[in-house]
Write an enzyme that holds these catalytic residues in place. Structure first.
Site, PDB file in Angstrom:
ATOM      1  N   SER A 182     -18.853 -46.811  22.866  1.00 51.50           N
ATOM      2  CA  SER A 182     -20.097 -46.215  23.325  1.00 51.50           C
ATOM      3  C   SER A 182     -20.573 -44.838  22.660  1.00 51.50           C
ATOM      4  O   SER A 182     -21.573 -44.553  22.891  1.00 51.50           O
ATOM      5  CB  SER A 182     -19.674 -45.900  24.833  1.00 51.50           C
ATOM      6  OG  SER A 182     -18.611 -45.091  24.993  1.00 51.50           O
ATOM      7  N   HIS A 193     -20.456 -51.137  28.726  1.00 53.36           N
ATOM      8  CA  HIS A 193     -21.699 -50.598  28.124  1.00 53.36           C
ATOM      9  C   HIS A 193     -22.304 -51.949  27.741  1.00 53.36           C
ATOM     10  O   HIS A 193     -23.187 -52.012  26.751  1.00 53.36           O
ATOM     11  CB  HIS A 193     -21.335 -49.893  27.024  1.00 53.36           C
ATOM     12  CG  HIS A 193     -21.373 -48.228  27.432  1.00 53.36           C
ATOM     13  ND1 HIS A 193     -22.538 -47.836  27.860  1.00 53.36           N
ATOM     14  CD2 HIS A 193     -20.348 -47.554  27.542  1.00 53.36           C
ATOM     15  CE1 HIS A 193     -21.899 -46.249  28.072  1.00 53.36           C
ATOM     16  NE2 HIS A 193     -20.424 -46.416  27.897  1.00 53.36           N
ATOM     17  N   LYS A 221     -22.743 -48.369  35.738  1.00 55.90           N
ATOM     18  CA  LYS A 221     -23.631 -48.371  34.300  1.00 55.90           C
ATOM     19  C   LYS A 221     -25.092 -49.347  34.729  1.00 55.90           C
ATOM     20  O   LYS A 221     -25.726 -48.764  35.724  1.00 55.90           O
ATOM     21  CB  LYS A 221     -22.990 -48.641  33.131  1.00 55.90           C
ATOM     22  CG  LYS A 221     -22.170 -47.456  32.925  1.00 55.90           C
ATOM     23  CD  LYS A 221     -21.341 -47.638  31.562  1.00 55.90           C
ATOM     24  CE  LYS A 221     -20.618 -46.151  31.208  1.00 55.90           C
ATOM     25  NZ  LYS A 221     -19.195 -46.646  31.098  1.00 55.90           N
TER      26      LYS A 221
HETATM   27  C1  LIG Z   1     -17.705 -45.885  31.708  1.00 55.00           C
HETATM   28  C2  LIG Z   1     -16.584 -46.526  31.146  1.00 55.00           C
HETATM   29  C3  LIG Z   1     -15.583 -46.874  31.834  1.00 55.00           C
HETATM   30  C4  LIG Z   1     -15.425 -46.237  33.112  1.00 55.00           C
HETATM   31  O1  LIG Z   1     -16.062 -46.745  34.067  1.00 55.00           O
HETATM   32  P1  LIG Z   1     -16.231 -46.190  35.648  1.00 55.00           P
HETATM   33  O2  LIG Z   1     -16.566 -47.057  36.254  1.00 55.00           O
HETATM   34  O3  LIG Z   1     -17.214 -45.084  35.304  1.00 55.00           O
HETATM   35  O4  LIG Z   1     -14.707 -45.538  35.878  1.00 55.00           O
HETATM   36  C5  LIG Z   1     -14.445 -47.735  31.272  1.00 55.00           C
HETATM   37  N1  LIG Z   1     -14.586 -48.333  30.208  1.00 55.00           N
HETATM   38  C6  LIG Z   1     -15.878 -48.062  29.329  1.00 55.00           C
HETATM   39  C7  LIG Z   1     -15.851 -48.654  28.194  1.00 55.00           C
HETATM   40  C8  LIG Z   1     -16.625 -47.303  29.782  1.00 55.00           C
HETATM   41  O5  LIG Z   1     -17.848 -47.060  29.021  1.00 55.00           O
END
Ligand SMILES: *Cc1c(COP(=O)(O)O)cnc(C)c1O
Length: 404
Positions: free
Chosen positions: A193, A221, A250
């Site tokens: 990311s 992502h 997301k």
């Molecule tokens: C955002 C993200 C997380 C965490 O996700 P949440 O649901 O906000 O805890 C875990 N792994 C990756 C690759 C992320 O981008």
């Protein structure tokens, strides 16, 4: 109560904070006073800035304020209440939770899935019940913090390969085999990311098969917009992951909630043993219902995905034409590379004054000396929004000396 006298401990903490600040690494939070969207209102130092173009949310499909999700959440609250006041296995499972788990599994092409409060918890709970001291986990060096922490919590031997370096992955697989590993799991982000790079899943899958290893992909992502119908990076590459983790926080609405999807026995065991599942509250009905509504929109969302990638291509070309240093790629994460943390902060502050909200990223989230502004596209940004933001980037680039 009066404040206690300064203690050596708090003095130490205060000094650490001062050092973070002196290094230009202090993160501050701006207050958004509108819904999350393409344009937002932001209060900064007592002044509200209206209609600021937002280029730093993970709101890829623009669902964070979508009326269908809001209606689904409201409806579920009316019918099923506000909170569950229980973990899943005591009295926290509604029919809706099982519906969403089945739906996510079908969408991702797996037998079943299991919900967590967040993907951070999904990754935190995944490894420990599945792998023991006889086993090995091989992790990409740029994996998300939650994968790193999840691996720390499990007793398997740990191996790390340099980001997307397939020769190194092979070396680590050989080492794990030579060390006598019973089972080997390769763990990777589907998309890294900070860079917007996709994991090299076809090669990773081939190596996993060659060494009889399992493949775990965290697709936070990507789910919702990468690959056919937004089924993620494995679908994008036409490969199958053995286990996937992901988030509702997301593209799938942006609220919260995480999940693991995989083969039935694996999910069944996690329901018995995954600690963040057993010892943390069930997701509330509003979130679960909105998650189902998000999947409706995503499965029918070719138009949204087309708009997202059209925006990304336009934005990338505009920044490149202006002379900014970018990383190559086709993902809607488009980082503008600046190097110095303070420069990234200065540029972000300048852009904010021009009505564009971006965040500077610097150590410890990216390596020292690789500070950047990570811009992210979303499907709801209009061509006017993008042109406005491009003009602001050009002006801010000149003002900060990034552009000549
Ligand atoms: C955002 C993200 C997380 C965490 O996700 P949440 O649901 O906000 O805890 C875990 N792994 C990756 C690759 C992320 O981008």
């Amino acid at each position: 109560m009066p404040n206690p006298a300064p203690s050596p401990f708090l003095n130490h903490i205060t000094q650490t904070l001062a050092q973070i600040d002196a290094d230009g690494l202090m993160k501050s939070e701006r207050m958004i006073t509108s819904a999350q969207a393409g344009r937002i209102s932001v209060n900064h130092e007592g002044v509200t800035h209206e209609r600021v173009v937002n280029l730093c949310a993970n709101n890829y499909l623009g669902l964070a304020d979508h009326p269908a999700l809001i209606a689904a959440a409201k409806g579920a609250m009316d019918d099923l209440g506000y909170g569950m006041a229980s973990v899943r296995f005591i009295c926290g499972t509604q029919d809706l939770h099982r519906q969403l788990e089945a739906r996510l599994a079908r969408f991702l092409g797996h037998d079943d899935s299991i919900l967590f409060a967040a993907c951070f918890d999904a990754n935190g709970g995944l490894f420990e019940p599945l792998l023991g001291t006889e086993d090995a986990v091989i992790s990409d060096s740029l994996n998300h913090a939650s994968i790193i922490d999840g691996i720390r919590l499990c007793k398997a031997r740990r191996y790390r390969f340099a980001n997307s370096d397939m020769a190194d992955l092979r070396t680590q697989l050989e080492a794990a085999r030579a060390d006598g590993a019973r089972f080997i799991m390769i763990a990777t982000d589907g998309v890294f990311s900070m860079d917007g790079y996709l994991a090299r899943l076809p090669e990773i899958r081939a190596l996993a098969d060659e060494f009889g290893a399992l493949l775990m992909v965290d697709d936070c992502h990507a789910t919702g917009f990468m690959g056919p119908q937004g089924r993620g990076t494995p679908a994008h590459f036409g490969v199958q992951a053995d286990v996937m983790t992901g988030t509702l926080g997301k593209a799938l609405g942006g609220a919260l909630g995480g999940y693991i999807a995989g083969p039935q026995p694996l999910i069944d065991l996690l329901r018995q043993r995954a600690r963040p599942y057993l010892f943390s509250n069930a997701l509330p009905p509003a979130i679960v219902a909105a998650g189902l509504a998000a999947l409706d929109l995503v499965e029918a969302g070719d138009d949204l995905r087309a708009q997202l990638f059209e925006n990304a291509a336009y934005w990338r070309a505009g920044l490149a034409d202006a002379g900014f240093g970018l990383l190559d790629g086709a993902h809607p994460i488009i980082p503008v590379m600046l190097g110095d943390a303070k420069l990234a902060q200065a540029m972000a502050a300048d852009l904010f004054q021009r009505g564009v909200y971006v965040a500077g990223f610097f150590f410890p989230v990216v390596p020292k000396g690789a500070a950047r502004i990570r811009t992210q596209m979303n499907a709801k940004l209009t061509r006017d929004d993008l042109n406005f933001a491009l003009d602001a980037f050009k002006a801010a680039g000149k003002a900060t000396g990034v552009l000549k």
